[in-house]
Design a protein around this motif. Structure first.
Motif, PDB file in Angstrom:
ATOM      1  N   ARG A  66      37.429  47.507  41.603  1.00 54.00           N
ATOM      2  CA  ARG A  66      37.095  46.189  41.363  1.00 54.00           C
ATOM      3  C   ARG A  66      37.713  45.218  42.365  1.00 54.00           C
ATOM      4  O   ARG A  66      37.362  44.144  42.730  1.00 54.00           O
ATOM      5  CB  ARG A  66      37.804  45.984  40.222  1.00 54.00           C
ATOM      6  N   ILE A  67      38.499  45.714  43.186  1.00 49.11           N
ATOM      7  CA  ILE A  67      39.485  44.780  44.142  1.00 49.11           C
ATOM      8  C   ILE A  67      38.639  45.129  45.603  1.00 49.11           C
ATOM      9  O   ILE A  67      38.462  44.265  46.251  1.00 49.11           O
ATOM     10  CB  ILE A  67      40.831  45.360  44.233  1.00 49.11           C
TER      11      ILE A  67
ATOM     12  N   ARG B 228      35.354  46.892  46.052  1.00 46.92           N
ATOM     13  CA  ARG B 228      33.808  46.740  45.847  1.00 46.92           C
ATOM     14  C   ARG B 228      33.422  47.724  46.934  1.00 46.92           C
ATOM     15  O   ARG B 228      32.022  47.265  47.532  1.00 46.92           O
ATOM     16  CB  ARG B 228      33.370  45.164  45.963  1.00 46.92           C
TER      17      ARG B 228
ATOM     18  N   LYS C  15      32.543  38.236  49.114  1.00 44.95           N
ATOM     19  CA  LYS C  15      33.174  38.444  47.387  1.00 44.95           C
ATOM     20  C   LYS C  15      32.408  37.295  46.602  1.00 44.95           C
ATOM     21  O   LYS C  15      32.202  37.835  45.557  1.00 44.95           O
ATOM     22  CB  LYS C  15      34.413  38.268  47.448  1.00 44.95           C
TER      23      LYS C  15
ATOM     24  N   SER D 161      28.691  37.871  45.397  1.00 48.89           N
ATOM     25  CA  SER D 161      28.744  39.682  45.130  1.00 48.89           C
ATOM     26  C   SER D 161      27.582  39.848  44.356  1.00 48.89           C
ATOM     27  O   SER D 161      26.730  38.664  43.844  1.00 48.89           O
ATOM     28  CB  SER D 161      29.918  39.959  44.344  1.00 48.89           C
TER      29      SER D 161
ATOM     30  N   GLU E   4      30.562  39.906  39.534  1.00 49.94           N
ATOM     31  CA  GLU E   4      32.134  39.316  39.332  1.00 49.94           C
ATOM     32  C   GLU E   4      32.192  39.223  37.641  1.00 49.94           C
ATOM     33  O   GLU E   4      31.851  38.377  36.982  1.00 49.94           O
ATOM     34  CB  GLU E   4      31.976  37.872  39.915  1.00 49.94           C
TER      35      GLU E   4
ATOM     36  N   GLN F 142      40.734  41.106  40.966  1.00 47.35           N
ATOM     37  CA  GLN F 142      39.737  41.181  42.000  1.00 47.35           C
ATOM     38  C   GLN F 142      40.370  41.081  43.195  1.00 47.35           C
ATOM     39  O   GLN F 142      39.575  41.106  44.364  1.00 47.35           O
ATOM     40  CB  GLN F 142      38.481  40.248  41.689  1.00 47.35           C
TER      41      GLN F 142
ATOM     42  N   TYR G  37      42.088  38.720  44.810  1.00 52.14           N
ATOM     43  CA  TYR G  37      41.886  37.515  45.743  1.00 52.14           C
ATOM     44  C   TYR G  37      43.009  36.956  46.194  1.00 52.14           C
ATOM     45  O   TYR G  37      44.157  37.242  45.737  1.00 52.14           O
ATOM     46  CB  TYR G  37      41.581  36.159  44.760  1.00 52.14           C
TER      47      TYR G  37
END
Lengths: 190, 248
Positions: A40-41, A43, A98, A101, A105, A151, A153
């Motif tokens: 999830r971080i 991808r 990101k 995506s 997301e 995720q 960010y």
């Protein structure tokens, strides 16, 4: 994930005395979850696979220093996987795609886990408390925290997302932390 | 609000930023270095780790690539078979690795079943102290609910006019602190003061040294280290995992 805390603690303890079957069992039990955390971080399947290798090797290496009275076993292992994923992210500095995506997301999940009923209920209750407290922080702060934690960010990416500057994001997060802690402690102590 | 309250709040905000992951690069590295030295910061990080994991769904699953496990296995094998490890002690531990698990289990059973016909005590911390040949010399288990340490000695010959001394090496600050002096190796069970129990709980490892009679006068271990073993937690302590840190 079908394991309970006691089972995971025992497996970590066995890793500490270098029982290789224990790390394999641990991998079978928690790698799908840890992989989902890393993916999830990041991808990226290759990157999350590398991170998972790093994380499990670190779990193996540091098993003797794990203390169950300080952290739940899954929290300890998930933190390792998240931090290694963040290291990888720092290393690669690839984040441009990101926000556009592949539609992945993710909606944030508040579903019930798959472990034992008692543990499941406690876990669900903690999720509920956290959600309840996050809502009180306001949409921007709540969403910033979720984007960062789930995720990966950075402050800059959150600032870009909300069309603001990084100092404002920093201020949101510090204020959010202060209010969130107060809310959680009040809720959990009541 | 006092200055220290403000500092704690700022520190808590940083812990929060660290755990959420927005802290990056050199800032993150600096924070991690500070984290190693600061117990209250560690507590704050642990608090946020324990709370924020509830943001994610622990039932979510994404099966890793099948080769992932192979990679982990190879790294573990390499680490176990490495012959160029830096520390004499690590090498020592490496020699003992294959027999360590067996030693723990066999020692536990051998130690407790014949003398205490009932179950193995509700032990929490265990250390199998091995010599440089990888042979276990002493297995130590604590039972913190009763403040007891159980000991299983292998054959050790004590030099005349010498005693043995058991020490704990702190995981937190690396300091070596005394637990007990033994004139004989016939002690199977001993009361462990709370302070000593705390030392074991906080220990990365235990060591057994040879000392003058009465133990080290300097409160430091001699160079004659007979055995060493990592201190491992076997079962969770009761009254643990409180969801909220007590330190704010």
């Amino acid at each position: 994930m079908a394991a309970n805390d006691d089972e995971l603690i025992t497996l970590i303890a066995r890793c500490a005395i270098r029982d290789q079957q224990a790390i394999k069992t641990l991998f079978e039990l928690v790698s799908p979850y840890l992989n989902s955390v890393a993916y999830r971080i990041l991808r990226c399947n290759d990157a999350s696979s590398d991170v998972l290798q790093e994380a499990f090797f670190q779990i193996w290496t540091n098993a003797a220093s794990y203390r169950p009275h300080l952290a739940k076993p899954l929290t300890w292992m998930a933190s390792i996987a998240r931090y290694r994923a963040l290291d990888r992210l720092d290393h690669e500095k690839r984040r441009q795609e990101k926000f556009v995506s592949d539609g992945e997301e993710h909606e944030l999940e508040w579903e019930l886990g798959n472990n034992e009923p008692e543990q499941q209920m406690a876990s669900q209750q903690l999720k509920f408390y956290l959600h309840k407290c996050l809502v009180t922080l306001g949409d921007n702060i709540k969403h910033s925290i979720e984007l960062a934690y789930l995720q990966g960010y950075s402050r800059e990416e959150i600032a870009e997302k909300f069309n603001t500057n990084t100092n404002t994001v920093k201020s949101w997060l510090h204020r959010g932390a202060e209010r969130l802690r107060l809310c959680l402690e009040a809720t959990l102590n009541s | 609000m006092s200055r220290s309250d403000t500092e704690l709040l700022t520190q808590d905000g940083m812990a929060f930023e660290y755990v959420t992951g927005v802290m990056r690069g050199t800032e993150r590295k600096s924070f991690e270095a500070a984290l190693q030295q600061n117990a209250s910061l560690q507590a704050q990080v642990q608090f946020w780790e324990e709370q924020l994991i509830n943001l994610s769904d622990t039932a979510s699953a994404r099966n890793p690539h099948p080769k992932t496990w192979t990679g982990i296995e190879q790294r573990i094998q390499q680490s176990l078979s490495s012959t160029t490890l830096p520390s004499r002690w690590v090498t020592w531990m490496g020699l003992g690795v294959p027999s360590l698990l067996t030693a723990v289990l066999v020692s536990c059973l051998f130690l407790f079943l014949p003398q205490h016909k009932q179950a193995i005590p509700n032990s929490d911390y265990v250390a199998v102290l091995i010599n440089i040949k990888g042979e276990p010399l002493l297995t130590a288990l604590t039972e913190s609910s009763n403040n007891v340490m159980w000991l299983k000695w292998e054959k050790i010959t004590i030099t005349p006019n010498k005693n043995l001394q058991l020490w704990a090496i702190s995981k937190r600050d690396g300091q070596t602190r005394p637990i007990k002096v033994f004139a004989q190796t016939d002690t199977g069970q001993m009361a462990l003061p709370k302070a000593s129990l705390h030392l074991v709980k906080e220990a990365a490892s235990l060591i057994l040294t040879e000392e003058d009679i009465g133990g080290s006068a300097l409160d430091e271990p001699s160079d004659i280290v007979l055995a060493k073993g990592a201190c491992v937690l076997l079962t969770p302590e009761s009254a643990t995992n409180t969801p909220v840190s007590k330190t704010i």
